[in-house]
Design a protein around this motif. Structure first.
Motif, PDB file in Angstrom:
ATOM      1  N   LYS A 138       0.845  -1.194   0.000  1.00  0.00           N
ATOM      2  CA  LYS A 138       0.000   0.000   0.000  1.00  0.00           C
ATOM      3  C   LYS A 138       0.875   1.237   0.000  1.00  0.00           C
ATOM      4  CE  LYS A 138      -4.124   1.865   2.241  1.00  0.00           C
ATOM      5  NZ  LYS A 138      -4.915   1.808   0.989  1.00  0.00           N
ATOM      6  N   HIS A 139       0.516   2.204  -0.836  1.00  0.00           N
ATOM      7  CA  HIS A 139       1.275   3.452  -0.913  1.00  0.00           C
ATOM      8  C   HIS A 139       0.976   4.317   0.307  1.00  0.00           C
ATOM      9  CE1 HIS A 139       3.354   6.843  -2.679  1.00  0.00           C
ATOM     10  NE2 HIS A 139       2.295   7.601  -2.473  1.00  0.00           N
ATOM     11  N   GLY A 140       2.025   4.812   0.926  1.00  0.00           N
ATOM     12  CA  GLY A 140       1.852   5.666   2.082  1.00  0.00           C
ATOM     13  C   GLY A 140       3.093   5.655   2.954  1.00  0.00           C
ATOM     14  N   VAL A 158       1.309  15.655  -1.251  1.00  0.00           N
ATOM     15  CA  VAL A 158       0.491  16.256  -0.198  1.00  0.00           C
ATOM     16  C   VAL A 158       1.319  16.544   1.054  1.00  0.00           C
ATOM     17  CG1 VAL A 158      -0.260  14.139   0.961  1.00  0.00           C
ATOM     18  CG2 VAL A 158      -1.822  16.100   0.828  1.00  0.00           C
ATOM     19  N   GLY A 159       2.509  15.931   1.173  1.00  0.00           N
ATOM     20  CA  GLY A 159       3.389  16.225   2.306  1.00  0.00           C
ATOM     21  C   GLY A 159       3.521  15.102   3.310  1.00  0.00           C
ATOM     22  N   LYS A 160       3.288  13.881   2.886  1.00  0.00           N
ATOM     23  CA  LYS A 160       3.358  12.742   3.813  1.00  0.00           C
ATOM     24  C   LYS A 160       4.769  12.550   4.353  1.00  0.00           C
ATOM     25  CE  LYS A 160       1.807   9.807   0.765  1.00  0.00           C
ATOM     26  NZ  LYS A 160       1.525  10.744  -0.346  1.00  0.00           N
ATOM     27  N   SER A 161       5.765  12.545   3.484  1.00  0.00           N
ATOM     28  CA  SER A 161       7.140  12.287   3.927  1.00  0.00           C
ATOM     29  C   SER A 161       7.679  13.427   4.769  1.00  0.00           C
ATOM     30  CB  SER A 161       8.050  12.048   2.712  1.00  0.00           C
ATOM     31  OG  SER A 161       7.657  10.889   2.004  1.00  0.00           O
ATOM     32  N   GLU A 162       7.344  14.657   4.399  1.00  0.00           N
ATOM     33  CA  GLU A 162       7.803  15.801   5.179  1.00  0.00           C
ATOM     34  C   GLU A 162       7.185  15.787   6.581  1.00  0.00           C
ATOM     35  OE1 GLU A 162       6.728  15.832   2.138  1.00  0.00           O
ATOM     36  OE2 GLU A 162       8.349  16.661   0.915  1.00  0.00           O
ATOM     37  N   ASP A 178       6.878   5.594   1.519  1.00  0.00           N
ATOM     38  CA  ASP A 178       6.472   5.375   0.133  1.00  0.00           C
ATOM     39  C   ASP A 178       5.634   4.119  -0.053  1.00  0.00           C
ATOM     40  OD1 ASP A 178       6.534   6.169  -2.698  1.00  0.00           O
ATOM     41  OD2 ASP A 178       7.624   4.288  -2.941  1.00  0.00           O
ATOM     42  N   ARG A 179       6.091   2.985   0.503  1.00  0.00           N
ATOM     43  CA  ARG A 179       5.351   1.742   0.316  1.00  0.00           C
ATOM     44  C   ARG A 179       5.489   0.879   1.563  1.00  0.00           C
ATOM     45  NH1 ARG A 179       6.566  -3.253  -2.380  1.00  0.00           N
ATOM     46  NH2 ARG A 179       8.605  -2.445  -2.985  1.00  0.00           N
ATOM     47  N   VAL A 180       4.366   0.354   2.026  1.00  0.00           N
ATOM     48  CA  VAL A 180       4.374  -0.513   3.197  1.00  0.00           C
ATOM     49  C   VAL A 180       3.749  -1.843   2.812  1.00  0.00           C
ATOM     50  CG1 VAL A 180       2.183   0.464   3.999  1.00  0.00           C
ATOM     51  CG2 VAL A 180       3.619  -0.780   5.599  1.00  0.00           C
ATOM     52  N   GLU A 181       4.351  -2.930   3.274  1.00  0.00           N
ATOM     53  CA  GLU A 181       3.812  -4.263   3.036  1.00  0.00           C
ATOM     54  C   GLU A 181       2.979  -4.674   4.248  1.00  0.00           C
ATOM     55  OE1 GLU A 181       6.882  -7.028   2.059  1.00  0.00           O
ATOM     56  OE2 GLU A 181       7.142  -6.209   0.040  1.00  0.00           O
ATOM     57  N   LEU A 182       1.722  -4.984   3.993  1.00  0.00           N
ATOM     58  CA  LEU A 182       0.792  -5.352   5.058  1.00  0.00           C
ATOM     59  C   LEU A 182       0.456  -6.836   4.969  1.00  0.00           C
ATOM     60  CD1 LEU A 182      -1.653  -2.326   4.707  1.00  0.00           C
ATOM     61  CD2 LEU A 182       0.098  -2.611   6.466  1.00  0.00           C
ATOM     62  N   TYR A 183       0.381  -7.486   6.117  1.00  0.00           N
ATOM     63  CA  TYR A 183      -0.026  -8.882   6.149  1.00  0.00           C
ATOM     64  C   TYR A 183      -0.850  -9.128   7.403  1.00  0.00           C
ATOM     65  CZ  TYR A 183       4.115  -9.237   9.196  1.00  0.00           C
ATOM     66  OH  TYR A 183       5.050  -9.053  10.188  1.00  0.00           O
ATOM     67  N   GLN A 184      -1.743 -10.105   7.313  1.00  0.00           N
ATOM     68  CA  GLN A 184      -2.693 -10.370   8.386  1.00  0.00           C
ATOM     69  C   GLN A 184      -2.166 -11.436   9.332  1.00  0.00           C
ATOM     70  OE1 GLN A 184      -6.611 -11.249   6.970  1.00  0.00           O
ATOM     71  NE2 GLN A 184      -7.484 -11.502   9.013  1.00  0.00           N
ATOM     72  N   ASP A 228      -2.906   0.384  13.298  1.00  0.00           N
ATOM     73  CA  ASP A 228      -4.035   0.746  14.154  1.00  0.00           C
ATOM     74  C   ASP A 228      -4.947   1.789  13.519  1.00  0.00           C
ATOM     75  OD1 ASP A 228      -3.366  -0.755  16.675  1.00  0.00           O
ATOM     76  OD2 ASP A 228      -1.550   0.454  16.512  1.00  0.00           O
ATOM     77  N   LEU A 229      -4.367   2.700  12.726  1.00  0.00           N
ATOM     78  CA  LEU A 229      -5.137   3.844  12.244  1.00  0.00           C
ATOM     79  C   LEU A 229      -4.596   4.305  10.892  1.00  0.00           C
ATOM     80  CD1 LEU A 229      -7.257   6.117  12.886  1.00  0.00           C
ATOM     81  CD2 LEU A 229      -5.358   7.375  13.962  1.00  0.00           C
ATOM     82  N   ILE A 230      -5.517   4.631   9.979  1.00  0.00           N
ATOM     83  CA  ILE A 230      -5.151   5.226   8.689  1.00  0.00           C
ATOM     84  C   ILE A 230      -5.582   6.676   8.704  1.00  0.00           C
ATOM     85  CG2 ILE A 230      -5.522   5.173   6.197  1.00  0.00           C
ATOM     86  CD1 ILE A 230      -6.079   2.189   6.413  1.00  0.00           C
ATOM     87  N   ILE A 231      -4.670   7.574   8.345  1.00  0.00           N
ATOM     88  CA  ILE A 231      -4.985   9.000   8.251  1.00  0.00           C
ATOM     89  C   ILE A 231      -4.836   9.424   6.799  1.00  0.00           C
ATOM     90  CG2 ILE A 231      -4.300  11.332   8.917  1.00  0.00           C
ATOM     91  CD1 ILE A 231      -3.492  10.282  11.620  1.00  0.00           C
ATOM     92  N   ASP A 232      -5.934   9.859   6.218  1.00  0.00           N
ATOM     93  CA  ASP A 232      -5.976  10.259   4.811  1.00  0.00           C
ATOM     94  C   ASP A 232      -5.795  11.772   4.741  1.00  0.00           C
ATOM     95  OD1 ASP A 232      -6.365  10.513   2.137  1.00  0.00           O
ATOM     96  OD2 ASP A 232      -8.424   9.754   2.106  1.00  0.00           O
TER      97      ASP A 232
END
Length: 313
Positions: A138-140, A158-162, A178-184, A228-232
C-alpha cells in the motif's frame, strides 16, 4: 502476493540448528502450520499433513524410545516423505539414529531446538505465519506514533514524507516510507513493514533520500508495527466536507480487518505533525473509553435540559 521461506532462513532467525542434512538447508517451507505427529508415530497415516514441518517433543520421543530399533525404522518411513520440509527435535534431545538415513534419503534436514516443545511450536509457527502470510503493498508512510501504528495516505505531493520527518524529529518512529507491506496475523490484526530495499529510508522532495537511522539514531526507526489507524491527508480545496465533531466512523477493509480511517484537510499554516499526534492520542483515548464527542453530547443534552427547565419556570 505470498512470500517463501527456506529452512536456512528459519534456522538463522530462530534458536534452531541443523544437526543433519546441512546440504538441504535451501528446502522451501510452504505451510505455515507445524505438526506434532503423535498419531503418525502410532501408525495412523490417514490425513497426515506431510507438507508441514514436523516437531518431535518429549512425549513423542518417549513413545519412540519404547519401541525397538526395527519398529522405529518403520515409524520414520511413515514420517518422512518427499514433501516434508524439515523435522525438529525439541529440548535438545538426541536424534534417533534410525531417523538419520531415512531423512537423508528423502532430503529432509533434521533440526535441533533447545527450548521446550510448546515454545518451539509457538516460535516456529509465528515465524512461518509472518513470512508466509499473504501480503499487499500500500502506498503511504507508516509510522509508530505514541506506540500506535499510523499509516499516512494521500495524493503524491500532499506532504506525507515531510510530515513523517517532523514526527521523527519529535521522537516518533519511521516504519516505512512510500510503500508498506501489510499482512494479516489474525482476524483483528494487520502488521506492516518496509520492503527490504526501503528500510530506514525517507525521501524528501528537494533533498533526496535520507537514512533516518543514521541521522536520528536507532530509536527513530521500527522494523514492523501493527496497523491501528489510517490518516488520509486531503488537500483542502473547499469542495470536501469533513466531520467536524467526529461522529462519522469510517473504515478501510484490508484483507479481513476493518481499519479505522480519518480524513485530515491539508492547507497552508496547519501543523500536520501536531494534528497527527493529537489524532493518535484521541484515538487511543477513545479506545480506552474516553470519548470527547460523547462528553460533548452529554454537555449538550444537559444544556438543552437546563434551558427547558428555565423556560418552564
Amino acid at each position: 502476493m505470498s512470500n517463501t521461506v527456506s529452512v536456512k532462513e528459519l534456522t538463522s532467525t530462530l534458536a534452531v540448528d541443523i544437526v543433519y542434512g546441512q546440504e538441504f538447508e535451501n528446502i522451501i517451507i510452504k505451510s505455515s502450520e507445524v505438526s506434532r505427529p503423535g498419531l503418525i508415530l502410532t501408525g495412523y497415516i490417514d490425513n497426515y499433513p506431510h507438507e508441514r514441518v514436523q516437531l518431535i517433543g518429549r512425549t513423542e520421543m518417549g513413545f519412540l524410545n519404547s519401541k525397538t530399533s526395527e519398529e522405529r525404522q518403520e515409524i520414520f518411513k511413515n514420517l518422512c516423505t518427499v514433501d516434508t520440509p524439515a523435522i525438529i527435535i525439541a529440548r535438545g534431545m538426541e536424534v534417533p539414529q534410525e531417523l538419520i538415513p531415512i531423512a537423508d534419503k528423502y532430503q529432509i534436514p533434521i533440526l535441533s531446538a533447545r527450548s521446550k516443545t510448546s515454545r518451539v511450536l509457538a516460535n516456529v509457527t509465528n515465524f512461518l505465519e509472518t513470512y508466509l502470510a499473504e501480503r499487499v503493498s500500500k502506498h503511504g508512510v507508516f509510522l509508530e506514533v505514541y506506540g500506535m501504528g499510523v499509516l499516512l495516505v494521500g495524493a503524491s505531493g500532499v506532504g506525507k514524507s515531510e510530515t513523517a520527518l517532523e514526527l521523527v524529529q519529535r521522537g516518533h518512529r519511521l516504519v516505512a516510507d512510500d510503500r508498506v507491506e501489510l499482512y494479516q496475523i489474525d482476524e483483528l490484526t494487520l502488521m506492516g513493514e518496509a520492503p527490504e530495499i526501503l528500510q530506514n529510508l525517507l525521501e524528501i522532495r528537494g533533498l533526496g533520500i535520507i537514512n533516518v537511522m543514521t541521522l536520528f539514531g536507532v530509536r527513530s526507526v521500527s522494523r514492523k508495527r501493527r496497523l491501528d489507524l489510517i490518516i488520509d491527508l486531503r488537500i483542502d480545496d473547499g469542495t470536501i466536507e469533513y466531520d467536524r465533531l467526529g461522529y462519522d466512523h469510517e473504515y478501510e477493509k484490508i484483507f479481513e480487518v476493518n481499519v479505522p480511517k480519518i480524513k485530515i484537510p491539508v492547507k497552508l499554516g496547519r501543523n500536520l505533525a501536531v494534528i497527527i499526534e493529537s489524532a493518535a492520542m484521541n484515538f487511543r483515548a477513545s479506545e480506552l473509553g474516553f470519548d470527547a464527542k460523547e462528553e460533548f453530547t452529554r454537555r449538550l443534552d444537559a444544556l438543552i435540559l437546563s434551558n427547558r427547565e428555565v423556560e418552564h419556570d
